[in-house]
Design an enzyme around this catalytic site. Sequence first.
Site, PDB file in Angstrom:
ATOM      1  N   ARG A   1       1.616   2.835  19.648  1.00 15.91           N
ATOM      2  CA  ARG A   1       0.194   3.069  19.425  1.00 15.91           C
ATOM      3  C   ARG A   1      -0.671   2.223  20.357  1.00 15.91           C
ATOM      4  NH1 ARG A   1      -0.540   3.985  12.971  1.00 15.91           N
ATOM      5  NH2 ARG A   1       1.631   4.486  12.488  1.00 15.91           N
TER       6      ARG A   1
ATOM      7  N   ARG B   1      -8.729   7.567   5.933  1.00 18.35           N
ATOM      8  CA  ARG B   1      -9.656   6.524   5.496  1.00 18.35           C
ATOM      9  C   ARG B   1     -10.329   5.864   6.684  1.00 18.35           C
ATOM     10  NH1 ARG B   1      -8.964   1.273   5.932  1.00 18.35           N
ATOM     11  NH2 ARG B   1      -6.759   1.567   6.412  1.00 18.35           N
ATOM     12  N   ARG B   2      -9.534   5.445   7.661  1.00 18.19           N
ATOM     13  CA  ARG B   2     -10.117   4.821   8.854  1.00 18.19           C
ATOM     14  C   ARG B   2     -10.977   5.817   9.621  1.00 18.19           C
ATOM     15  NH1 ARG B   2      -4.347   2.169  10.117  1.00 18.19           N
ATOM     16  NH2 ARG B   2      -4.606   0.170   9.064  1.00 18.19           N
TER      17      ARG B   2
ATOM     18  N   LYS C   1       0.816  -1.209   0.000  1.00 17.28           N
ATOM     19  CA  LYS C   1       0.000   0.000   0.000  1.00 17.28           C
ATOM     20  C   LYS C   1       0.854   1.264   0.000  1.00 17.28           C
ATOM     21  CE  LYS C   1      -0.831   0.388   5.021  1.00 17.28           C
ATOM     22  NZ  LYS C   1      -1.883   0.467   6.052  1.00 17.28           N
ATOM     23  N   ASP C   2       2.164   1.137   0.292  1.00 16.34           N
ATOM     24  CA  ASP C   2       3.055   2.292   0.243  1.00 16.34           C
ATOM     25  C   ASP C   2       3.481   2.645  -1.178  1.00 16.34           C
ATOM     26  OD1 ASP C   2       2.973   2.283   2.998  1.00 16.34           O
ATOM     27  OD2 ASP C   2       5.025   1.540   3.283  1.00 16.34           O
TER      28      ASP C   2
ATOM     29  N   ARG D   1       0.679   8.807  15.435  1.00 13.51           N
ATOM     30  CA  ARG D   1       1.695   8.124  14.647  1.00 13.51           C
ATOM     31  C   ARG D   1       2.594   7.375  15.611  1.00 13.51           C
ATOM     32  NH1 ARG D   1       5.344  10.765  10.540  1.00 13.51           N
ATOM     33  NH2 ARG D   1       5.643   8.577   9.979  1.00 13.51           N
TER      34      ARG D   1
END
Length: 344
Positions: A156, A132-133, A85-86, A150
Amino acid sequence: MSTLDVTHLRLGTRASRLATTQSGFVARRLTELLEHPVELVHVRTAGDADRTTSLSQLGGTGVFVAALREALLDERCDVAVHSLKDLPTAQPAGLTFVTPEREDPRDALCARDGLTLETLPRNGRVGTGSPRRAAQLQAARPDLEIVDIRGNVETRLARALGEEADLDAVVLAFAGLSRLDRTEVVSEVLDPSVVAPAPGQGALAVEARAVDLADGALAQAFAALDHRPTRLAVTAERGVLARLEAGCSAPIGAHARLEDGELVMSAVVGRVDGAEQLTHTARVAVGPDLSDADADTAARALGVRVAERLLADGAARLAPLTAAPPSRGDTDRTLTGTDDPEVP
């Protein structure tokens, strides 16, 4: 003609724990296939240098990829491993990648006390660095307070599950937690109909110089690594991304999967605040009778078709999209599905 010596292959990777875990998996597989050791080479990317700025402010397109690709082209490494996805949707000249079998692409809610999205307290605080989330969480639970975060996975998780937690939950990719053997922290795996994953989420891209894949041992190893169902799914998902011209700051989700010889593709575009979203699903036959090239073409066309329907329904009104005409082709695209990546 390639002059690559596969007896001691150098594999470039970001230095985060998740990146090195993913790259270690690929290195072990290549060691088996080539019957020679593979050395991990840490490459620092622009995204790793700043651990606090949000991805959209960093300029997410390729921020975790460019340095690895430069190392490949400069022959400081021979293979590079990326979270798919990067990757920008434009493929640079001289480089080629394959896609090993994908992990579960869904997102995971990691909440205190085993809470689910439905049972989180009213006005609960949920951490994510992904627009998106955030948009899809707000669409499902408008009362939630979304907190931009981040950091690496453990940092996290501590925000919701640590002794000094200040959040009720965080949302991470299930694939990353699985690769780190940390799925015990997941309180709910979010259904893609509620929170659609980022295009390419859960998949890896193993990249090398095209000249080194023309023939020989590395070419055979890459062919063995490539997983057709994964490749078709992510090709369709990236087709949506390219057609919409949507980057990391746009709340775009996409999920494709093979079902009985058909590739089924669903995508969502929403407002950042979650107040409105559009979805569309379509399918195409990609049975074993199709060649790889024809199946790839069908998968890409499916993604474009879904994106076209979303545009016709008003997607550009909801999200920051360029939506350039498809005639430009993938070579002009520089968009990426990157959202909420781990940093060292």
